[in-house]
Design an enzyme around this catalytic site. Structure first.
Site, PDB file in Angstrom:
ATOM      1  N   ASP A  97       3.992   2.375  -7.805  1.00  0.00           N
ATOM      2  CA  ASP A  97       4.399   1.135  -7.148  1.00  0.00           C
ATOM      3  C   ASP A  97       5.908   1.191  -6.936  1.00  0.00           C
ATOM      4  OD1 ASP A  97       4.266  -1.528  -6.171  1.00  0.00           O
ATOM      5  OD2 ASP A  97       2.626  -1.938  -7.553  1.00  0.00           O
ATOM      6  N   ASP A 198       6.054  -2.395  -2.392  1.00  0.00           N
ATOM      7  CA  ASP A 198       6.004  -3.841  -2.569  1.00  0.00           C
ATOM      8  C   ASP A 198       6.827  -4.556  -1.498  1.00  0.00           C
ATOM      9  OD1 ASP A 198       5.203  -6.065  -4.470  1.00  0.00           O
ATOM     10  OD2 ASP A 198       7.375  -6.315  -4.509  1.00  0.00           O
ATOM     11  N   GLU A 255       2.978  -2.971   1.485  1.00  0.00           N
ATOM     12  CA  GLU A 255       2.586  -4.372   1.441  1.00  0.00           C
ATOM     13  C   GLU A 255       3.425  -5.108   2.478  1.00  0.00           C
ATOM     14  OE1 GLU A 255       2.089  -7.937  -1.849  1.00  0.00           O
ATOM     15  OE2 GLU A 255       3.906  -6.700  -1.881  1.00  0.00           O
ATOM     16  N   HIS A 331      -3.697  -7.119  -7.973  1.00  0.00           N
ATOM     17  CA  HIS A 331      -3.104  -7.851  -9.088  1.00  0.00           C
ATOM     18  C   HIS A 331      -2.606  -9.236  -8.701  1.00  0.00           C
ATOM     19  CE1 HIS A 331       0.116  -5.961  -6.869  1.00  0.00           C
ATOM     20  NE2 HIS A 331       0.962  -6.813  -7.405  1.00  0.00           N
ATOM     21  N   ASP A 332      -2.508  -9.526  -7.393  1.00  0.00           N
ATOM     22  CA  ASP A 332      -2.011 -10.816  -6.913  1.00  0.00           C
ATOM     23  C   ASP A 332      -3.108 -11.728  -6.384  1.00  0.00           C
ATOM     24  OD1 ASP A 332       0.678 -10.433  -7.470  1.00  0.00           O
ATOM     25  OD2 ASP A 332       1.121  -9.556  -5.508  1.00  0.00           O
TER      26      ASP A 332
END
Length: 558
Positions: A97, A198, A255, A331-332
């Site tokens: 990440d 991210d 993302e 995870h979100d």
């Protein structure tokens, strides 16, 4: 010819919640290493690790204080190297990440930056003077409040799109960019196989940092509407590609909140020089509240018509020019079977989880499976705010309940039970022992007590489990070219069906007909299926032709 990552399936691991090996209640790298054989058994090709870097953990690791160090809670660099070696020995690749829109305020760059206006690191971050005693502009932070924090030492404000402890990097500064590229190459030299980036489309801020428009209700302007897909974003990513990705065989996904199809074609062009694919969020916003004050804090359900229209839009929009990322969970996001499926009974949970998996995995793109999705884990539905750890959820509760009095505490807890990020972050459920086999110690976040029978041990013992259904879908993607290269089309007349989703995938030699009942009702639908067609996969034991049972999913091959 398909690129290697187009046939791949990614499995996301949230390290803090996957497996605790040392009994401190926190998942760690040795714990992940212990479970690599399980991931290999599922059939995944790539493991995406949520952040494992040194961090104060204000935002569960998305506030990084040292990009080249492992957070001691997760282990050591030697533990990471051991994980990487075993993953590679099993044919698994590791995707890190990459969080480079912002750092932690404890990063050495920021500590230097705030020392004074003449510090060499001052322009590593975005500093501005206030205006008439107010912040430099009206941007709101995504975790509530202003996106600007006044620093008493120099009397200037710094930008933080997320928490105040997450100052935004200044990508206009070439020293920032090349510091990031050097770090990425350092990880690539260790053998890392790719990066999930991210909020990567936030790194190029608009010139002049203009005020953002306000929607009805919010005190601050919507920063996301002005920072997404900024003026130099493609220049920066092309530079990153030249300096990093082009030098290595890497898989990359960005993302990209608020990305549209036109921009996605630039980010993820099949002939381009930026990223392999992007995460878009349109289907994740279909169930948001119609009240702009509440946003995602609601228990509203998305309609099949809206969901089908959006998935079709992206399948058609990127076909032949760019590549889709296919995902329900991360995870979100809350658990898919609680959000888009039906967790009300064990039978409906299993059937709807398989139906939703079929809907996604038979489309064109690279599928992402989030830990626990493959066994049908559900939302936690915590009964008290004290059970939550997610900064975003806790802040939203205080704003909407305590400050604005828009919701009662009972209402907000119901909405958190549907939409909080902690629903995805509860510890992985390995077996029916204490703490679900995750740890011998009280976990950092409560385990999901909604159904202790949902666990890996039980799934592996049941040949009809959700796990083996995912395993079969993954195997089909690896072996059937039509899933990768076939064209996508809705079955004629299906556009307005509010109960059934039916589409085809077709290449020169093979056609797949995917039929999905998105209700708990028994329906009758007729589709033209050739007499010699074979049922490729189905979530019931038999095929009853035109009769579609609750949450039935079946795929014909001809």
């Amino acid at each position: 010819m398909a690129k290697w990552w187009q046939n791949a399936v990614v499995y996301q691991v949230y390290p803090r919640s996957y497996q605790d090996s040392n009994g401190d209640g926190i998942g760690d790298l040795p714990g992940i290493t212990q479970r690599l054989d399980y991931i290999k058994r599922l059939g995944a090709d790539i493991i995406w690790l949520s952040p494992i870097y040194q961090s104060p953990q204000v935002d569960n690791g998305y506030d990084i204080s040292d990009y080249r160090a492992i957070n001691p809670e997760f282990g050591s660099m030697a533990d990471f190297d051991a994980l990487l070696r075993k993953a590679h020995s099993l044919g698994l690749q590791i995707m890190m990440d990459l969080v480079v829109n912002h750092t932690s305020d404890e990063h050495k760059w920021f500590k230097q930056s705030r020392q004074g206006k003449d510090n060499p690191y001052r322009d590593y971050y975005i500093w501005r003077d206030g205006q008439d005693g107010h912040t430099p502009n009206n941007w709101g932070a995504f975790f509530t409040g202003s996106a600007w924090k006044l620093d008493a030492r120099t009397g200037q404000y710094y930008l933080h799109l997320f928490a105040p402890q997450q100052p935004d990097l200044n990508w206009e500064n070439p020293n920032v960019r090349h510091s990031v590229y050097d770090m990425m190459n350092w990880w690539a030299a260790k053998g890392v196989d790719g990066f999930r980036m991210d909020v990567i489309n936030y790194i190029s801020k608009p010139r002049g940092l203009p005020d953002a428009k306000k929607t009805a209700g919010p005190v601050y302007g919507d920063a996301g509407s002005v920072v997404a897909n900024g003026p130099r974003i493609h220049e920066f990513l092309q530079e990153m590609n030249r300096n990093v990705m082009r030098q290595h065989k890497m898989v990359t996904v960005g993302e990209a909140p608020a990305v549209n199809i036109a921009e996605a074609k630039k980010y993820a062009s099949l002939d381009g020089d930026e990223l392999n694919m992007v995460f878009q969020f349109e289907h994740m916003g279909l169930d948001e509240s119609t009240n702009p004050i509440l946003g995602r804090w609601t228990d509203r359900k998305a309609s099949l018509k809206d969901l089908r229209a959006n998935l079709t839009k992206w399948q058609k929009g990127l076909a032949g020019t760019a590549w889709n990322s296919l995902y329900w969970n991360n995870h979100d996001q809350p658990r898919v079977v609680s959000r888009f499926g039906n967790e009300s009974t064990e039978n409906y949970r299993v059937l709807s989880a398989k139906m939703l998996a079929t809907m996604l995995h038979l489309q064109q793109g690279t599928p992402y499976v989030y830990e626990g999705e493959e066994i049908g884990m559900t939302n936690a539905h915590f009964a008290s705010l004290d059970d939550y750890r997610d900064l975003d959820a806790i802040n939203a509760y205080h704003v909407l309940v305590d400050d604005q009095h828009v919701l009662t505490g009972e209402q907000m807890l119901k909405y958190l039970g549907m939409r909080s990020r902690d629903n995805a972050r509860t510890p992985m459920q390995w077996d029916a022992s204490a703490n679900a086999g995750f740890s011998t110690h009280t976990p950092w976040l409560k385990t999901n007590a909604s159904d202790p029978t949902i666990n890996v041990e039980k799934a592996l013992a049941d040949p009809n489990s959700i796990f083996y259904y995912y395993q079969k879908l993954i195997r089909l993607r690896h072996t059937l070219p039509v899933i990768t290269d076939g064209s996508y089309a809705l079955v004629a007349g299906n556009e307005d069906d509010d109960q059934v989703y039916a589409y085809t995938r077709k290449n020169a030699t093979t056609t797949l007909l995917v039929i999905l009942n998105d209700t708990q009702e028994t329906l009758c639908r007729h589709y033209d299926v050739p007499a010699d067609a074979q049922v490729l996969i189905e979530n019931y034991a038999d095929d009853q032709g035109d009769t579609l049972r609750p949450y039935e999913a079946k795929v014909y091959q001809f």
